[in-house]
Design an enzyme around this catalytic site. Sequence first.
Site, PDB file in Angstrom:
ATOM      1  N   ASN A   1      -9.201  12.018 -34.757  1.00 31.95           N
ATOM      2  CA  ASN A   1      -9.819  11.124 -33.774  1.00 31.95           C
ATOM      3  C   ASN A   1      -9.382   9.673 -33.934  1.00 31.95           C
ATOM      4  O   ASN A   1      -9.347   8.926 -32.967  1.00 31.95           O
ATOM      5  CB  ASN A   1     -11.340  11.229 -33.865  1.00 31.95           C
ATOM      6  CG  ASN A   1     -11.854  11.299 -35.288  1.00 31.95           C
ATOM      7  OD1 ASN A   1     -11.440  12.156 -36.069  1.00 31.95           O
ATOM      8  ND2 ASN A   1     -12.744  10.404 -35.638  1.00 31.95           N
ATOM      9  N   CYS A   7     -17.932   6.563 -33.946  1.00 29.34           N
ATOM     10  CA  CYS A   7     -19.090   7.224 -34.557  1.00 29.34           C
ATOM     11  C   CYS A   7     -19.579   6.479 -35.793  1.00 29.34           C
ATOM     12  O   CYS A   7     -20.730   6.568 -36.137  1.00 29.34           O
ATOM     13  CB  CYS A   7     -18.747   8.651 -34.961  1.00 29.34           C
ATOM     14  SG  CYS A   7     -18.172   9.637 -33.614  1.00 29.34           S
TER      15      CYS A   7
HETATM   16  N1  PLP Z   1     -14.932  15.985 -33.993  1.00 28.90           N
HETATM   17  C1  PLP Z   1     -14.117  14.998 -33.629  1.00 28.90           C
HETATM   18  C2  PLP Z   1     -12.693  15.028 -34.067  1.00 28.90           C
HETATM   19  C3  PLP Z   1     -14.600  13.939 -32.854  1.00 28.90           C
HETATM   20  O1  PLP Z   1     -13.785  12.945 -32.493  1.00 28.90           O
HETATM   21  C4  PLP Z   1     -15.958  13.946 -32.472  1.00 28.90           C
HETATM   22  C5  PLP Z   1     -16.533  12.810 -31.706  1.00 28.90           C
HETATM   23  O2  PLP Z   1     -16.166  11.675 -31.848  1.00 28.90           O
HETATM   24  C6  PLP Z   1     -16.771  15.015 -32.873  1.00 28.90           C
HETATM   25  C7  PLP Z   1     -16.224  16.018 -33.632  1.00 28.90           C
HETATM   26  C8  PLP Z   1     -18.223  15.077 -32.492  1.00 28.90           C
HETATM   27  O3  PLP Z   1     -18.332  15.511 -31.177  1.00 28.90           O
HETATM   28  P1  PLP Z   1     -19.731  15.438 -30.381  1.00 28.90           P
HETATM   29  O4  PLP Z   1     -19.921  14.005 -30.064  1.00 28.90           O
HETATM   30  O5  PLP Z   1     -19.506  16.291 -29.173  1.00 28.90           O
HETATM   31  O6  PLP Z   1     -20.761  15.997 -31.266  1.00 28.90           O
END
Ligand code: PLP
Length: 377
Positions: free
Chosen positions: A146, A318
């Site tokens: 990400n 996040c």
């Molecule tokens: N995994 C990755 C690689 C992400 O970038 C994200 C969100 O930023 C997530 C998981 C979490 O996803 P969600 O927001 O749908 O729970």
Amino acid sequence: MIYLDYNATTPLEPRVKEEIIKTFEEFGNPSSSHKFGKKAKEIIESARVKVAKLIDAEPEEIIFTSGATESNNLAIFGRTLCFNGGHIITSSIEHPSVVNPCKQLARMGYDVTFLPVNSQGMVDPDDVKKAIKKDTILVTIMHSNNETGVIQPVKEIAEMLAEKEIPFHTDCAQSIGKVRVSVRELPVTMLSIAGHKFYAPKGIGALFLRKDFFIKPLLFGASHEKGLRPGTENTPYIAGVGKAAEIIYEEFDEISKHLLEVTEPLLKGLLEISNAKLNGAGSPRLPNTLNISIKGILADEFVERLSQKVAISAGSACHAGVRKPSYVLLSMGLSEQEALSSIRISTGKFTTFQEVINALEIIKQELNKIYCASTNS
Ligand code: PLP
């Protein structure tokens, strides 16, 4: 205001919004056997077909969840809790929704290996192979990162693990809608999907669970979603993620071409800035993601300076808000200072060429102000 933070989340696609609004009219409980229930059930099954088609899966292999966090937890705990212990392999660059379940398993007595990445942000499939133990019960490595957009060698890893019959889960939240993903070409056991990364709303996602592979539920209730996700289904959002998947499937070539067309000039312009460096250069990367270290800035302050004109991110959204260097960038060997000076810019299908030109101009102006202030002080 220019939005260049598509990896954090994407705007809602108007056709998806329309589909959701229309579906709100279908209030029936999909488990009811009358006409109202049947209509809602039909909508859910139609969405399941569309999500499955996007990743080359079979409809019965799709479990709707609230998003990638839930899908990752369901895959990781659902598999590992079938055992009283055992060994799990993951990487040091996973999203917190994989890192933290793995840390929790370690606290519960499971043996967890966190594999390193090279300076280009890639896991080495050979490291995965070497890390396998007799009691390895799960490998979980993300499809693409990400923060850097680096695409991991999941095909190679998946093929090696399939031969050894070791289950493999991949967090595909960032790849869907940006690169083609086929679970037939990529023999993964489980794969996580997040609707809000491909123009569906937040709070809806899916887990691909290969046919005949057994995992335990984390929630106990009725038999919805094969008993793995009990609770009355969110029919409108499921319809929405189905519509989003259908649009990506049908318009993929156009979208991926567009992502390159807007991201390449952005990269070129950013690299003209002295002391700017692309992280993950040399690795296969998502067509929309740029992670750039710029000497002399503090990324979180810089993001704040731009925040009324251009939306970008310092590290991943996040965990923004706390000035902690990104563990992803540190794992790649960046110094603490380099990691703290790294910004993430991510484009999407609504990004225009003009927005890219304007954003570059604004970024350069702000950098000049910072450089002038520091030379005058
Ligand atoms: N995994 C990755 C690689 C992400 O970038 C994200 C969100 O930023 C997530 C998981 C979490 O996803 P969600 O927001 O749908 O729970």
